[in-house]
Design a protein around this motif. Sequence first.
Motif, PDB file in Angstrom:
ATOM      1  N   ASP A 115       0.822  -1.201   0.000  1.00 59.64           N
ATOM      2  CA  ASP A 115       0.000   0.000   0.000  1.00 59.64           C
ATOM      3  C   ASP A 115       0.862   1.258   0.000  1.00 59.64           C
ATOM      4  O   ASP A 115       0.524   2.254  -0.643  1.00 59.64           O
ATOM      5  CB  ASP A 115      -0.937   0.014   1.214  1.00 59.64           C
ATOM      6  N   LYS A 118       2.061   1.936  -3.488  1.00 63.70           N
ATOM      7  CA  LYS A 118       0.977   2.476  -4.318  1.00 63.70           C
ATOM      8  C   LYS A 118       0.779   3.959  -4.029  1.00 63.70           C
ATOM      9  O   LYS A 118       0.562   4.760  -4.939  1.00 63.70           O
ATOM     10  CB  LYS A 118      -0.326   1.715  -4.057  1.00 63.70           C
ATOM     11  N   LEU A 119       0.860   4.323  -2.752  1.00 61.22           N
ATOM     12  CA  LEU A 119       0.723   5.733  -2.382  1.00 61.22           C
ATOM     13  C   LEU A 119       1.890   6.552  -2.920  1.00 61.22           C
ATOM     14  O   LEU A 119       1.707   7.649  -3.455  1.00 61.22           O
ATOM     15  CB  LEU A 119       0.648   5.885  -0.863  1.00 61.22           C
ATOM     16  N   ASN A 122       2.001   8.031  -6.411  1.00 56.91           N
ATOM     17  CA  ASN A 122       1.221   9.239  -6.701  1.00 56.91           C
ATOM     18  C   ASN A 122       2.039  10.520  -6.551  1.00 56.91           C
ATOM     19  O   ASN A 122       1.532  11.601  -6.828  1.00 56.91           O
ATOM     20  CB  ASN A 122      -0.003   9.313  -5.775  1.00 56.91           C
ATOM     21  N   LYS A 165      -1.213  15.775  -1.185  1.00 54.47           N
ATOM     22  CA  LYS A 165      -1.523  14.833  -2.259  1.00 54.47           C
ATOM     23  C   LYS A 165      -2.030  13.499  -1.730  1.00 54.47           C
ATOM     24  O   LYS A 165      -2.872  12.860  -2.356  1.00 54.47           O
ATOM     25  CB  LYS A 165      -0.301  14.614  -3.147  1.00 54.47           C
ATOM     26  N   LEU A 166      -1.529  13.076  -0.576  1.00 51.92           N
ATOM     27  CA  LEU A 166      -1.904  11.765  -0.067  1.00 51.92           C
ATOM     28  C   LEU A 166      -3.118  11.789   0.858  1.00 51.92           C
ATOM     29  O   LEU A 166      -3.790  10.774   1.013  1.00 51.92           O
ATOM     30  CB  LEU A 166      -0.724  11.115   0.656  1.00 51.92           C
ATOM     31  N   PRO A 168      -6.214  13.070   0.585  1.00 54.11           N
ATOM     32  CA  PRO A 168      -7.491  12.615  -0.001  1.00 54.11           C
ATOM     33  C   PRO A 168      -7.503  11.109  -0.283  1.00 54.11           C
ATOM     34  O   PRO A 168      -8.521  10.446  -0.090  1.00 54.11           O
ATOM     35  CB  PRO A 168      -7.605  13.408  -1.304  1.00 54.11           C
ATOM     36  N   ILE A 169      -6.375  10.571  -0.710  1.00 56.75           N
ATOM     37  CA  ILE A 169      -6.297   9.140  -1.007  1.00 56.75           C
ATOM     38  C   ILE A 169      -6.436   8.337   0.282  1.00 56.75           C
ATOM     39  O   ILE A 169      -7.173   7.344   0.339  1.00 56.75           O
ATOM     40  CB  ILE A 169      -4.971   8.809  -1.721  1.00 56.75           C
ATOM     41  N   LEU A 170      -5.728   8.767   1.320  1.00 58.46           N
ATOM     42  CA  LEU A 170      -5.803   8.064   2.603  1.00 58.46           C
ATOM     43  C   LEU A 170      -7.211   8.127   3.186  1.00 58.46           C
ATOM     44  O   LEU A 170      -7.725   7.132   3.691  1.00 58.46           O
ATOM     45  CB  LEU A 170      -4.799   8.665   3.593  1.00 58.46           C
ATOM     46  N   GLN A 172      -9.992   8.459   1.582  1.00 57.54           N
ATOM     47  CA  GLN A 172     -10.925   7.687   0.750  1.00 57.54           C
ATOM     48  C   GLN A 172     -10.749   6.180   0.920  1.00 57.54           C
ATOM     49  O   GLN A 172     -11.716   5.437   0.994  1.00 57.54           O
ATOM     50  CB  GLN A 172     -10.753   8.065  -0.706  1.00 57.54           C
ATOM     51  N   HIS A 173      -9.495   5.717   0.985  1.00 55.88           N
ATOM     52  CA  HIS A 173      -9.264   4.278   0.922  1.00 55.88           C
ATOM     53  C   HIS A 173      -8.800   3.627   2.225  1.00 55.88           C
ATOM     54  O   HIS A 173      -8.989   2.437   2.404  1.00 55.88           O
ATOM     55  CB  HIS A 173      -8.211   3.960  -0.157  1.00 55.88           C
ATOM     56  N   TYR A 174      -8.144   4.382   3.094  1.00 56.65           N
ATOM     57  CA  TYR A 174      -7.500   3.736   4.229  1.00 56.65           C
ATOM     58  C   TYR A 174      -8.042   4.168   5.595  1.00 56.65           C
ATOM     59  O   TYR A 174      -7.819   3.492   6.583  1.00 56.65           O
ATOM     60  CB  TYR A 174      -5.991   4.003   4.203  1.00 56.65           C
TER      61      TYR A 174
END
Length: 176
Positions: A115, A118-119, A122, A165-166, A168-170, A172-174
């Motif tokens: 994971d 993958k982060l 980005n 940058k991370l 929003p991803i965190l 949303q997914h984690y």
Amino acid sequence: MEEIQQLVRDCLANNRLSQERLYRKFYPALFLLCRKFFNNPEEAVEVLNDGMLQVFTQLSKYDAEKGAFFNWAYTVVRNTALDRIRLRKWPESQELEEDVGSTQNNILSKLAWEDIYKLLDNLPPTTRAVCSLFYLEGFSIRDISDKLQQSPGTVKWHLSETRSKLKPILEQHYLK
């Protein structure tokens, strides 16, 4: 441990088979190290190979009394990766003089390595390197600044970019 010391002695004698065995023994861990800095697997392998070439050419400098061979090789390969990053053309970036949060309680330490990669994919290369050094390797802002030959403000800016940058991803997914 004795097996590694024997491999080192054989490598010092320029035994190619021992060099290959030593390379293969440390390849998985050192590849993961290089992936922290480079999102392209081919570039990570290239840097790993350059680093291992440095290990073999500087093997006479290794002192077993100062620490484990793996730690020494890890440092040589990491420095090779940092040299590659430092030699790139750096885009002009803004500086940010705000305090950066500590590495304690950072979400990256709680994720599986798959994971994390993958982060990291980005992030732009420079920001990725700063993020890896700060959050994954535990370097201080001053140390990163020295290693990458950038001002502390620029390093802080890259850490801020990492978070922006991370986040929003965190979320949303984690962090559900």
